[in-house]
Enzyme design. Structure first.
Site, PDB file in Angstrom:
ATOM      1  N   ASP A  15      59.742  55.760 -81.138  1.00  0.00           N
ATOM      2  CA  ASP A  15      59.176  56.811 -80.210  1.00  0.00           C
ATOM      3  C   ASP A  15      59.310  56.431 -78.925  1.00  0.00           C
ATOM      4  O   ASP A  15      59.347  55.071 -78.574  1.00  0.00           O
ATOM      5  CB  ASP A  15      57.509  56.750 -80.454  1.00  0.00           C
ATOM      6  CG  ASP A  15      56.927  58.207 -79.958  1.00  0.00           C
ATOM      7  OD1 ASP A  15      57.728  58.992 -79.376  1.00  0.00           O
ATOM      8  OD2 ASP A  15      55.458  58.102 -79.899  1.00  0.00           O
ATOM      9  N   ASN A  63      59.564  67.970 -85.686  1.00  0.00           N
ATOM     10  CA  ASN A  63      60.460  68.109 -84.501  1.00  0.00           C
ATOM     11  C   ASN A  63      61.088  69.446 -84.157  1.00  0.00           C
ATOM     12  O   ASN A  63      61.507  69.821 -82.972  1.00  0.00           O
ATOM     13  CB  ASN A  63      61.752  67.185 -84.398  1.00  0.00           C
ATOM     14  CG  ASN A  63      60.992  65.741 -84.164  1.00  0.00           C
ATOM     15  OD1 ASN A  63      61.691  64.614 -84.764  1.00  0.00           O
ATOM     16  ND2 ASN A  63      59.664  65.638 -83.704  1.00  0.00           N
TER      17      ASN A  63
HETATM   18  C1  FPP Z   1      60.672  60.314 -80.216  1.00  0.00           C
HETATM   19  O1  FPP Z   1      60.858  60.262 -78.748  1.00  0.00           O
HETATM   20  C2  FPP Z   1      62.028  60.131 -80.760  1.00  0.00           C
HETATM   21  C3  FPP Z   1      62.619  61.326 -81.414  1.00  0.00           C
HETATM   22  C4  FPP Z   1      61.908  62.427 -81.671  1.00  0.00           C
HETATM   23  C5  FPP Z   1      64.058  61.198 -81.814  1.00  0.00           C
HETATM   24  C6  FPP Z   1      64.374  59.945 -82.232  1.00  0.00           C
HETATM   25  C7  FPP Z   1      65.918  59.725 -82.014  1.00  0.00           C
HETATM   26  C8  FPP Z   1      66.614  58.913 -81.567  1.00  0.00           C
HETATM   27  C9  FPP Z   1      66.481  57.702 -81.359  1.00  0.00           C
HETATM   28  C10 FPP Z   1      68.247  59.333 -81.440  1.00  0.00           C
HETATM   29  C11 FPP Z   1      69.117  59.860 -82.842  1.00  0.00           C
HETATM   30  C12 FPP Z   1      68.961  59.013 -83.807  1.00  0.00           C
HETATM   31  C13 FPP Z   1      69.944  58.469 -84.521  1.00  0.00           C
HETATM   32  C14 FPP Z   1      69.801  57.731 -85.779  1.00  0.00           C
HETATM   33  C15 FPP Z   1      71.407  58.831 -84.090  1.00  0.00           C
HETATM   34  P1  FPP Z   1      59.864  61.322 -78.153  1.00  0.00           P
HETATM   35  O2  FPP Z   1      61.013  62.328 -77.455  1.00  0.00           O
HETATM   36  O3  FPP Z   1      58.732  61.714 -78.827  1.00  0.00           O
HETATM   37  O4  FPP Z   1      59.598  60.404 -76.715  1.00  0.00           O
HETATM   38  P2  FPP Z   1      58.036  60.538 -76.126  1.00  0.00           P
HETATM   39  O5  FPP Z   1      56.928  60.295 -77.114  1.00  0.00           O
HETATM   40  O6  FPP Z   1      58.034  59.699 -74.981  1.00  0.00           O
HETATM   41  O7  FPP Z   1      58.005  62.212 -75.829  1.00  0.00           O
END
Ligand code: FPP
Length: 231
Positions: A15, A63
């Site tokens: 996250d 998501n």
């Molecule tokens: C949370 O950050 C992260 C995600 C919803 C996606 C996680 C994906 C990756 C790390 C990239 C793709 C993965 C692979 C295995 C290729 P957020 O957007 O919720 O961040 P925030 O809490 O700061 O808004």
């Protein structure tokens, strides 16, 4: 860290990509790109440290409610990731598995994922298990339905045996980056006795040293699994 107790299975809720990017005046997609680059670094470190299974939460069933542009970027990153790192993981003898319902993705992305899973299925140097369109409650419902279809009895053991992770068991350690103190529908059944590690560090900044810190802390935990500790 020599001699430290190493968790055989680590789950990570990655996250903080969005906040990491926004604090730099960039859009959230930039954070997801950096987050993807970090997946490569952390995967390499985990297996070097002796971790056997690494379960990563890349895209949750919830998501889909994000803006379309962000979802499109995440889909594009998944596509690139599976294509780009397949050779490397193959060389390192790592098996790729996925947990989640991939039928919701484009046929192109499904094929790319299936190829990665299929072409690494005999690798035995470690398992990289990626949660995509994954939700733990949905997984439990899926497992129970499989049991009912087979006409079997629903038991704790039988639910475990029908989860996506049946082969790899339960995570010893679940890490969540980004400062929130919750599991957000990640490995709820398997995580019943997992050690939890929360850090404020945002996922793109969660580097090899941070992973080592989490493993080190795990080494000091006393796992009792509900029993009284033996003296
Ligand atoms: C949370 O950050 C992260 C995600 C919803 C996606 C996680 C994906 C990756 C790390 C990239 C793709 C993965 C692979 C295995 C290729 P957020 O957007 O919720 O961040 P925030 O809490 O700061 O808004």
């Amino acid at each position: 860290m020599d001699g430290a107790k190493i968790p055989a299975h680590i789950g990570i809720i990655m996250d903080g990509n969005g906040r990491w990017a926004q604090s730099r005046g960039k859009d959230r997609s930039y954070g997801h790109r950096e987050g993807t680059a970090n997946v490569e670094r952390i995967t390499e470190r985990a297996f070097t440290r002796g971790v056997k299974t690494l379960s990563l939460f890349a895209f949750s069933s919830e998501n889909w409610a994000r803006p379309k542009a962000e979802i499109d970027e995440l889909m594009r990153l998944l596509e690139t990731y599976f294509k780009k790192f397949l050779k490397k993981l193959q060389r390192e003898n790592i098996r790729i598995t996925v947990m989640g319902d991939i039928s919701a993705f484009t046929v192109k992305l499904q094929k790319i994922i299936e190829k990665s899973v299929d072409s690494t299925k005999t690798n035995d140097g470690g398992v990289l298990n990626i949660g995509i369109n994954y939700g733990a409650r949905q997984e439990i419902a899926y497992a129970v339905n499989k049991i009912l279809e087979k006409g079997e009895k629903v038991t704790v053991e039988n639910i475990s045996a029908n989860l996506y992770t049946a082969e790899f068991g339960e995570p010893d350690l679940i890490i969540r980056t980004g400062g929130e103190l919750r599991l957000s529908n990640f490995m709820l059944y398997q995580g019943a006795y997992s050690e939890l590690y929360f850090t404020d560090v945002l996922w793109p900044d969660f580097d090899e040293t941070e992973l080592d810190k989490a493993i080190e802390e795990y080494g000091h935990r006393h796992r009792r699994f509900g029993k009284i500790e033996q003296q």
